[in-house]
Scaffold this active site. Structure first.
Site, PDB file in Angstrom:
ATOM      1  N   HIS A  24      42.475  46.250  34.153  1.00  0.00           N
ATOM      2  CA  HIS A  24      41.577  45.811  33.074  1.00  0.00           C
ATOM      3  C   HIS A  24      40.647  46.970  32.708  1.00  0.00           C
ATOM      4  CE1 HIS A  24      42.101  41.290  34.261  1.00  0.00           C
ATOM      5  NE2 HIS A  24      43.061  41.725  33.481  1.00  0.00           N
ATOM      6  N   HIS A  80      52.590  34.187  30.601  1.00  0.00           N
ATOM      7  CA  HIS A  80      51.277  34.768  30.242  1.00  0.00           C
ATOM      8  C   HIS A  80      51.534  36.031  29.425  1.00  0.00           C
ATOM      9  CE1 HIS A  80      47.282  36.336  30.634  1.00  0.00           C
ATOM     10  NE2 HIS A  80      47.437  37.017  31.758  1.00  0.00           N
ATOM     11  N   GLU A  82      49.551  38.668  28.796  1.00  0.00           N
ATOM     12  CA  GLU A  82      48.944  39.957  29.137  1.00  0.00           C
ATOM     13  C   GLU A  82      50.044  40.975  29.445  1.00  0.00           C
ATOM     14  OE1 GLU A  82      45.665  39.710  31.911  1.00  0.00           O
ATOM     15  OE2 GLU A  82      44.887  41.638  31.241  1.00  0.00           O
ATOM     16  N   ASP A  84      50.746  43.336  31.355  1.00  0.00           N
ATOM     17  CA  ASP A  84      51.339  43.641  32.662  1.00  0.00           C
ATOM     18  C   ASP A  84      52.479  42.678  32.998  1.00  0.00           C
ATOM     19  OD1 ASP A  84      49.085  41.906  32.740  1.00  0.00           O
ATOM     20  OD2 ASP A  84      49.022  42.000  34.918  1.00  0.00           O
ATOM     21  N   HIS A 146      44.397  32.829  33.732  1.00  0.00           N
ATOM     22  CA  HIS A 146      43.051  33.103  33.320  1.00  0.00           C
ATOM     23  C   HIS A 146      42.914  33.408  31.827  1.00  0.00           C
ATOM     24  CE1 HIS A 146      43.324  37.712  33.195  1.00  0.00           C
ATOM     25  NE2 HIS A 146      44.541  37.287  33.441  1.00  0.00           N
ATOM     26  N   ASP A 165      49.454  34.742  37.234  1.00  0.00           N
ATOM     27  CA  ASP A 165      48.331  35.433  37.882  1.00  0.00           C
ATOM     28  C   ASP A 165      47.687  34.622  39.018  1.00  0.00           C
ATOM     29  OD1 ASP A 165      48.144  37.940  36.622  1.00  0.00           O
ATOM     30  OD2 ASP A 165      47.207  37.066  34.858  1.00  0.00           O
ATOM     31  N   TYR A 193      40.833  39.399  44.308  1.00  0.00           N
ATOM     32  CA  TYR A 193      41.448  39.025  43.032  1.00  0.00           C
ATOM     33  C   TYR A 193      40.739  37.795  42.454  1.00  0.00           C
ATOM     34  CZ  TYR A 193      45.441  38.230  39.891  1.00  0.00           C
ATOM     35  OH  TYR A 193      46.247  38.068  38.799  1.00  0.00           O
ATOM     36  N   HIS A 226      51.612  38.867  40.858  1.00  0.00           N
ATOM     37  CA  HIS A 226      51.134  40.084  41.522  1.00  0.00           C
ATOM     38  C   HIS A 226      51.160  39.867  43.029  1.00  0.00           C
ATOM     39  CE1 HIS A 226      49.567  42.009  37.904  1.00  0.00           C
ATOM     40  NE2 HIS A 226      48.916  40.907  37.592  1.00  0.00           N
TER      41      HIS A 226
HETATM   42 FE1  FEO Z   1      46.423  38.364  33.323  1.00  0.00          FE
HETATM   43 FE2  FEO Z   1      48.278  40.017  35.601  1.00  0.00          FE
HETATM   44  O1  FEO Z   1      47.617  39.660  33.898  1.00  0.00           O
END
Ligand code: FEO
Length: 397
Positions: A24, A80, A82, A84, A146, A165, A193, A226
């Site tokens: 981020h 999601h 995002e 990544d 999130h 996530d 995290y 992750h």
């Molecule tokens: Fe919300 Fe691992 O990206």
């Protein structure tokens, strides 16, 4: 590294990013790297659940190719948007242009903005199912866990939850499962995290845990996007999330400060002595020397946060600003706060720190403590007494 089998014909095909040090932007120091977990389910239909960060697209595709020809992928689940997790989607779509993309409505908006790809989207909501053959995917929306688009995918016949996530950790490892890696390290990273990403959404986390319990679905394995996959004891991370989101605490205090010429540092050490003399596990952090994400993580257990600064230009030292700004966004649950500091010819730091603590949702545990110039022996004893009084506040339920 070869694909790793989670269940019969369900494979991890993601990537390990050993070098990632900030996530981020500069806000989250990922001192143990990270992984981008992507999962391939081979059935009558073939599904890919999430992708990886774009620089790792080739690595992911190599792993997929060790199992199947990527052109055979029928369905891509994007839990999601995002980058990544969705970043390698265009590369997959080049090889499997007919694949259908299953995602939440907000994810479809986000994917269109990110990639301008007019692909075959299938919008899903909680309870919708996708039969693959022997296995069925079921979707559970998880807005703000999130991002607004977030959702979980559940493989019913395997009791396998893929929550993206949620329940993850930024942790690079040669191993994929919780029974292969030191449990203390995994939990440290899971806590870090949670504290730095999910803390502000704790109310929603609790609701989601209640919803999962009400659904009555068995969970034999949790495969987040992750870090390590929870197969030995998935209940461990669910229980930790319940504890963190509820604001449970231990008799522990975090004292964060910075100093110009040592007066506030001397006060900080005396306050820690006072807290400790009452049995409180008090931990001292000079903010300019420490990792802010690590300090925030300490708050997952500590009941009390004490912040100190000398007054400069009628307020606190700028060294404290990144910490206090982070705190305001993360909003720790059910925490007490207090402020202290030295001053010369004018005050201001304590008042401004207190305002920041209250804006972050903390309840002030008592009046701030201010000492002019350099604390003498009597004033240092006042600091110890102030610490003892705060310790008694911690113990009040
Ligand atoms: Fe919300 Fe691992 O990206």
């Amino acid at each position: 590294m070869d694909p790793v089998q989670l269940k019969d014909k369900i494979y991890w095909v993601g990537a390990v990013d050993w070098d990632m040090r900030y996530f981020h932007g500069p806000t989250f120091s990922t001192h143990r790297g990270t992984t981008y977990n992507s999962y391939l389910i081979v059935d009558e239909k073939i599904a890919l659940v999430d992708t990886v960060y774009p620089p790792f697209a080739g690595e992911m595709l190599k792993r997929i190719k060790k199992v199947i020809d990527p052109s055979r992928i029928d369905c891509i689940i994007i839990n999601h948007v995002e980058i990544d997790h969705s970043g390698a989607l265009p590369e997959v779509m080049k090889l499997a242009p007919g694949a259908k993309i299953y995602c939440s409505p907000r994810a479809r908006e986000g994917l269109r903005k990110h990639f301008q790809g007019e692909w075959d989207y299938r919008v899903v909501k909680t309870g919708d199912e996708l039969p693959l053959g022997r296995r069925t995917l079921s979707f559970i929306e998880a807005p703000m866990l999130h991002w607004p688009d977030s959702m979980f995918t559940y493989v019913k016949e395997e009791a396998l939850l893929m929550p993206n996530d949620a329940f993850g950790q930024h942790l690079a490892s040669a191993f994929r499962f919780d029974d292969q890696v030191d449990n203390k390290m995994i939990m440290e990273e899971a806590a870090r995290y949670y504290a730095n990403i999910l803390y502000p959404f704790s109310g929603l986390v609790l609701k989601k845990l209640e919803e999962l319990a009400a659904l009555g679905i068995p969970i034999s394995m949790i495969a987040p996007s992750h870090g390590i996959i929870w197969r030995k004891n998935p209940g461990q991370i669910i229980e930790a999330y319940r504890r963190w989101a509820s604001g449970d605490w231990l008799p522990k205090a975090v004292v964060v400060y910075d100093t110009m010429w040592g007066s506030t540092a001397a006060m900080a050490r005396a306050i820690v002595e006072g807290l400790a003399s009452e049995g409180v596990d008090a931990r001292l952090f000079k903010v300019s020397l420490r990792d802010i994400n690590g300090i925030i993580t300490e708050l997952l257990e500590a009941r009390l946060l004490v912040v100190g600064s000398p007054t400069i230009n009628r307020s606190y030292l700028s060294a404290l600003s990144p910490f206090l700004d982070d705190l305001a966004g993360l909003k720790p649950v059910n925490r007490l706060g207090a402020a202290f500091g030295s001053y010369g010819w004018s005050r201001g730091a304590v008042k401004d720190i207190e305002a920041k603590l209250e804006a972050a949702g903390l309840t002030l545990a008592g009046e701030g403590l201010e000492i002019a110039w350099v604390p003498d022996a009597g004033e240092l004893e006042s600091c110890r007494q102030w610490g003892r009084a705060l310790a008694r506040k911690i113990k009040e339920k």
